[in-house]
Structure formats: structure tokens, C-alpha cells
Design a protein around this motif. Structure first.
Motif, short mmCIF file in Angstrom:
data_model
loop_
_atom_site.label_atom_id
_atom_site.label_comp_id
_atom_site.label_asym_id
_atom_site.label_seq_id
_atom_site.Cartn_x
_atom_site.Cartn_y
_atom_site.Cartn_z
N ALA A 78 0.81 -1.22 0.00
CA ALA A 78 0.00 0.00 0.00
C ALA A 78 0.84 1.26 0.00
N SER A 79 2.18 1.10 -0.13
CA SER A 79 3.05 2.26 0.06
C SER A 79 4.39 2.03 -0.62
N HIS A 80 5.04 3.15 -0.98
CA HIS A 80 6.41 3.04 -1.48
C HIS A 80 7.38 2.64 -0.36
N LEU A 81 6.93 2.61 0.85
CA LEU A 81 7.77 2.15 1.95
C LEU A 81 7.95 0.63 1.93
N THR A 158 -0.08 -3.96 -7.52
CA THR A 158 0.11 -2.53 -7.40
C THR A 158 -0.30 -2.11 -6.00
N ARG A 159 0.03 -0.86 -5.62
CA ARG A 159 -0.31 -0.40 -4.28
C ARG A 159 -1.82 -0.25 -4.10
N SER A 160 -2.29 -0.66 -2.95
CA SER A 160 -3.71 -0.51 -2.64
C SER A 160 -4.02 0.96 -2.36
N PHE A 168 -4.92 -11.37 -4.99
CA PHE A 168 -3.59 -11.64 -5.53
C PHE A 168 -3.69 -11.98 -7.01
N LYS A 169 -2.69 -11.54 -7.77
CA LYS A 169 -2.53 -12.03 -9.12
C LYS A 169 -1.83 -13.38 -9.09
N PRO A 256 0.67 -11.34 -14.67
CA PRO A 256 1.22 -11.62 -13.35
C PRO A 256 2.54 -10.89 -13.11
N THR A 257 2.54 -9.59 -13.27
CA THR A 257 3.74 -8.83 -12.99
C THR A 257 3.51 -7.96 -11.78
N PHE A 258 4.54 -7.23 -11.36
CA PHE A 258 4.52 -6.70 -10.03
C PHE A 258 5.10 -5.30 -9.95
N GLU A 259 4.62 -4.56 -9.01
CA GLU A 259 5.16 -3.24 -8.72
C GLU A 259 5.75 -3.28 -7.33
N ALA A 260 6.98 -2.85 -7.22
CA ALA A 260 7.59 -2.81 -5.89
C ALA A 260 7.40 -1.44 -5.29
#
Length: 260
Positions: A78-81, A158-160, A168-169, A256-260
Motif C-alpha cells: 500500500a506504500s512506497h515504503l 500494485t499499491r492498494s 492476488f494475481k 502476473p507482474t509486479f510493482e515494488a
């Protein structure tokens, strides 16, 4: 975006069809090791000690690392943290085996971000528009061939926006089942309050990382159900109300890709 060249032994073992990907020098070269160490000091000994008070509770990373040299580490997002706080919670001595699946279109968009992502985060650039499955094949290849690898993935993709955990993907299940890699559950408590989506900078405060069980490889519905059952024992309000939920793996974007 221009592709990077890479000539170290680790990457040259990859199959030819993966070699045009914008990979980074992940070999233990002195330059990368130096910046990773500098970043770890800032992150663990300054930022997450004085500005954000990080508390880790639950399982022992040392014991988990001993029992599981290859692991997919997942948490709510939920955050860039989130990526840096997970890294800050893991002992520095394991960092050279730590990888993060990060969106190429965000973390590799300019020289500064690229330098930070490849030398400090150890990020694997994931092209979210990749329809040929190359990013998936790359991670599967790494999980199968590297003797030690902890891969941080945020399975919501992605961030909520609300801080509530979304479905989940299916990517984590693809990786886990095809490589027989277990999945470590983490739950971040306080991340959405400290740096919610849309805010420019984080606020000081307390962040708790709960270290949960290691789940065997399984389909995405099974993994999501197990993760939800565990998180609900910590925070019963972590998920949206039942009438707002979407079944895992049924998001409109099934990439099924991801955002950090």
C-alpha cells in the motif's frame, strides 16, 4: 529505454532469448557491493531507526534463511515504503541473495532511479506490458538455477489505494509451482498510514512487519486463502468487506507482474 549490457558469469548463463532484457550487474562486484552496503547503513541504521521506528515480530529470518535458501517473500502493498521496509527487516548479511521484482516503467525510468534500483534494491526489472512471458521466464530461470535467492514480490500487483489488501494475481503461484519454491508470508502494519498512495513523502512513525509461516507452492486461491486466514489473526480489518472483494486471480489485468 535502452537495454543494458551485462557480461558477468551469472547472467551469461541465461538462455539466449532472455539476454536482451535490461538486466543489471547482479554479480558480486565491488561497486555494487559497496553501494548496497552504504544503502543498508542508511536504511537500517538511520531511516528505519530514527525516522520510522521499524519493529519485526513473529518468525526468525535467521531460521527461515537456514531452512529455505530459495524463497518467494510476499506481503501486502500500500506504500512506497513496502519494498525498502521489507529489505530493512532482513539481516544485512542476506542482502546479496535478496532480489525484488520491480516495475520497469517506474523504477527504471531515469538514470537516478535506475542506479538506485539496480545497485541498492537489487531489483529485477519487470515489464508489465510484456506479453511474451519473458519476465516470467527470467524469474523462473533464476529460481531454478541460483543456489540462494529470496525474491520479494507484492502479489496484489500494485499499491492498494485504500490500504485494504486486494486479491492476488497469479504470478506468485506460477513461480512457486514451476520452481517448487515455498512462499514466506509477511504483513506490513502501518505502511498505508505513513506513506499512502498519492503522498509525496512518508511521515515519521511506527511500522510493524509481521513474519508469518512459510507456505508450500500452491495455486493462487489456496495461497490467498492461507494468507488471508493468517493476516486476519493479526488485523481483522485488513481486507475489504466481503461484498467488495474480487476472487484471487480474476483481476481485469491478469498479467502476473509486479510493482515494488
Amino acid at each position: 529505454m535502452k537495454d543494458w549490457k551485462y557480461e558477468n558469469e551469472q547472467w551469461t548463463k541465461l538462455p539466449t532469448y532472455l539476454k536482451h532484457l535490461p538486466l543489471f550487474t547482479r554479480h558480486i562486484d565491488l561497486f555494487s557491493a559497496f553501494w548496497r552496503y552504504v544503502w543498508s547503513i542508511f536504511l537500517k541504521d538511520i531511516a528505519f531507526k530514527f525516522y520510522i521506528r521499524l519493529k519485526v515480530t513473529g518468525g526468525s529470518f535467521a531460521q527461515i534463511y537456514k531452512e529455505h535458501p530459495r524463497l518467494i517473500v510476499i506481503s501486502n502493498h500500500a506504500s512506497h515504503l513496502d519494498a525498502v521496509s521489507v529489505a530493512a527487516s532482513i539481516p544485512r548479511r542476506y542482502w546479496l541473495d535478496l532480489y525484488i521484482a520491480a516495475a520497469k516503467d517506474y523504477f527504471f525510468t531515469n538514470p537516478l532511479f535506475t542506479f538506485f534500483s539496480k545497485h541498492c534494491l537489487g531489483a529485477i526489472p519487470i515489464d508489465r506490458k510484456d506479453r511474451r512471458g519473458e519476465a516470467i521466464n527470467l524469474i523462473i530461470k533464476l529460481l531454478n538455477e541460483l543456489p540462494r535467492m529470496w525474491l520479494i514480490i507484492f502479489p496484489e500487483g500494485t499499491r492498494s489505494k485504500t490500504g485494504k489488501i486486494q486479491e492476488f494475481k497469479r504470478g506468485i503461484s506460477i513461480f512457486a509451482e514451476r520452481t517448487k519454491t515455498p512462499i514466506l508470508f509477511l504483513y506490513l502494519e502501518g505502511n498505508a498510514d505513513l506513506w499512502p498512495k498519492g503522498n509525496l513523502l512518508p511521515k515519521p512513525g511506527k511500522l510493524v512487519i509481521h513474519v508469518g509461516p512459510v507456505h508450500p507452492p500452491a495455486d493462487i486461491k489456496t495461497v490467498f486463502a492461507a494468507y488471508k486466514a493468517w493476516v486476519m489473526t493479526i488485523n481483522p480489518d485488513a481486507f475489504p468487506a466481503a461484498n467488495e472483494e474480487q476472487a484471487p486471480g480474476e483481476a481485469s489485468n491478469d498479467d502476473p507482474t509486479f510493482e515494488a
